[in-house]
Design an enzyme around this catalytic site. Structure first.
Site, short mmCIF file in Angstrom:
data_model
loop_
_atom_site.label_atom_id
_atom_site.label_comp_id
_atom_site.label_asym_id
_atom_site.label_seq_id
_atom_site.Cartn_x
_atom_site.Cartn_y
_atom_site.Cartn_z
CG ASN A 149 -2.35 -0.46 0.79
OD1 ASN A 149 -3.11 0.12 1.63
ND2 ASN A 149 -2.46 -1.15 -0.04
CE1 TYR A 204 0.31 37.43 -30.56
CE2 TYR A 204 -1.04 35.70 -30.18
CZ TYR A 204 -0.59 37.12 -30.37
OH TYR A 204 -1.98 37.85 -30.48
CG PHE A 252 -4.86 3.28 -0.30
CD1 PHE A 252 -5.74 3.42 -1.33
CD2 PHE A 252 -5.31 2.50 0.85
CE1 PHE A 252 -6.88 3.09 -1.30
CE2 PHE A 252 -6.82 2.33 1.04
CZ PHE A 252 -7.72 2.46 -0.07
#
Length: 493
Positions: A195, A277, A326
């Protein structure tokens, strides 16, 4: 010098540990916290009558099936073995080392129930460059990164494979070399190892380190392109950005102003009133990416300083709580965000490349003296465009997806692991595009001679010329692109 694992770790700490090959050690406080939690859990199980998820029960949708006390160790070993279902390409070893480091950091907070010997073995593996083989595919990002963390954990049991001394070998063989006996997992330990969000967090950490380097590189290389294109300095004036004071925008404009100081090219009178740009809006575009990187860093820093397994064991409150730390959603969303931020640095870079080869502002078409006979820099721009297009596709967010798993018990997942692996690809793609831009910009700058750019740019280009030559006539280009990318890695790390 060893790094002592304590309460907090930063992205900068991790960069130092991983890229300077520092060893690590558990602090006395860390060892005490780990042992306290283990002792509490052992004592709790002597008196606890009700089942505790993952400690005295099965996992996922098997959470209602109790397991006898004499089978708890086998339960945890079975968990690690059965969850080792990774596939696909192997994870880069640098990232695996970060996974190991972050798992140690998380376990040492003393909310996971691990044995000290288990956490110490991970540290011993890390310090001896015994790196578990982990695969990219297999995690849903909740319940954490189960499959990849199972692969990380297999060598603790004498199973699986590791990288050692430049080879992929059986973990049992390397364990024997160091005299490491297989760990006998205690209750909860397998779950504590599997986990957690360390696979996702490690990728995010690596990508953040790379992102900060690429942000610096984008400003500097953009500045070289600006001068090579005979651009104007006015769009970078402080007063313009003071009235729209985004932090990243201000920082980018200041960087370009400082970079251009002393340039003869930027100071000369201009025939054109405006720049495209991709030059004029560098503060706004690069700056937005800077701000995104800063936000992502704040989220990831919180994550790597957290306990993210389940259940959470809280000795001081006499609680073992099954919850959801988790779940990778906090990371999944920001990794998608970071991928977008980095892709945009590549996108605007590609447009500057296109302007440089377009035959404008007294630059020759495709940046060669004899276009027609020579194709020059025509195809490097194709390559950049291809890479940018791929990155756009990779920026489809993984975090908006979810597929039910574990018989409906895990019915919303983050897909953060997919966000993680895509993010790495976007970061590397952006680095490649910036390498191609520098290749073009340095070439274009030579056509401004005898005029000089700023001292900083001239020094950069002189260093660059030691590895990448000026192109007089057509030649094989891909080695120069590779050298250009490698130059960026060295220069901006």
């Amino acid at each position: 010098m060893k790094y002592t694992i304590t309460d907090k770790i930063s992205i900068e700490d991790i960069k130092s540990i991983i890229f300077e090959n520092r060893q690590i050690e558990l602090s006395k406080e860390s060892v005490a916290r780990i042992q306290k939690c283990r002792d509490y859990l052992d004592n709790k199980m002597k008196t606890q009558k009700e089942p505790i998820y993952g400690v005295t029960t099965g996992f996922g949708s098997l959470c209602n099936i109790s397991v006898g006390a004499d089978e708890l160790s086998q339960l945890q070993k079975n968990l690690v073995m059965s969850h080792s279902c990774g596939t696909g390409d192997p994870v880069d070893q640098e990232i695996i080392r970060i996974i190991m480091l972050l798992k140690i950091q998380s376990l040492q907070y003393g909310y996971s129930g691990c044995q000290v010997v288990t956490v110490q073995r991970l540290a011993d593996m890390f310090n001896n460059n015994v790196i578990p083989v982990v695969y990219q595919n297999g995690s849903l990002g909740a319940s954490g990164d189960l499959a990849p963390l199972a692969h990380m954990s297999l060598p603790l049991l004498g199973l699986g494979e590791v990288y050692f001394e430049g080879k992929k070998v059986a973990a049992a063989e390397v364990n024997k070399k160091f005299g490491w006996e297989p760990i006998t997992l205690q209750s909860k330990e397998g779950l504590a190892l599997l986990n957690g969000t360390q696979f996702m967090a490690a990728h995010a950490t690596w990508a953040l380190i790379k992102a900060e380097e690429l942000s610096k590189a984008a400003d500097t290389i953009g500045g070289v392109s600006l001068d090579a294109f005979d651009g104007r300095i006015e769009p970078f004036t402080y007063e313009v950005h003071a009235i729209r004071p985004h932090n990243g925008q201000l920082a980018t404009a200041e960087r370009i102003r400082n970079l251009m100081k002393g340039s003869e090219i930027i100071a000369r009178p201009k025939k054109h009133v405006q720049d495209p740009y991709s030059f004029r809006c560098m503060p706004q575009v690069h700056g937005a990416s800077k701000d995104a990187i800063a936000y992502v860093k704040s989220v990831v820093t919180t994550e790597i300083n957290s306990a993210t397994d389940n259940p959470t064991v809280v000795p001081d409150s006499d609680m073992v709580i099954s919850a959801g730390n988790f779940h990778g959603q906090p990371l999944a969303i920001v990794m998608d965000f970071l991928a977008i931020a980095l892709a945009e640095l590549g996108s605007i870079s590609c447009q500057r490349i296109n302007q440089l080869i377009s035959g404008k502002r007294e630059l020759p078409s495709f940046l060669v003296a004899k276009p027609g006979l020579n194709s020059g820099f025509m195809i490097p721009q194709y390559t950049a465009a291809s890479i940018v297009s791929q990155s756009k596709g990779l920026c489809m967010p993984a975090s908006v997806d979810s597929i039910e798993s574990s018989q409906g018990q895990e019915d919303h997942v983050s897909m953060g692991a997919n966000a993680a692996t895509k993010l790495i690809r976007v970061a590397l793609n952006t680095e490649r595009v910036l390498g191609i831009e520098l290749f073009n910009a340095a070439q274009a700058l030579e056509f401004r001679r005898p005029m000089k750019s700023s001292a900083e740019i001239e020094t950069l280009v002189a260093d660059y010329r030691k590895v990448v030559p000026f192109i007089e006539n057509d030649e094989v280009m891909y080695p120069h692109i590779a050298d250009s990318i490698e130059f960026i890695r060295r220069k901006f790390n």
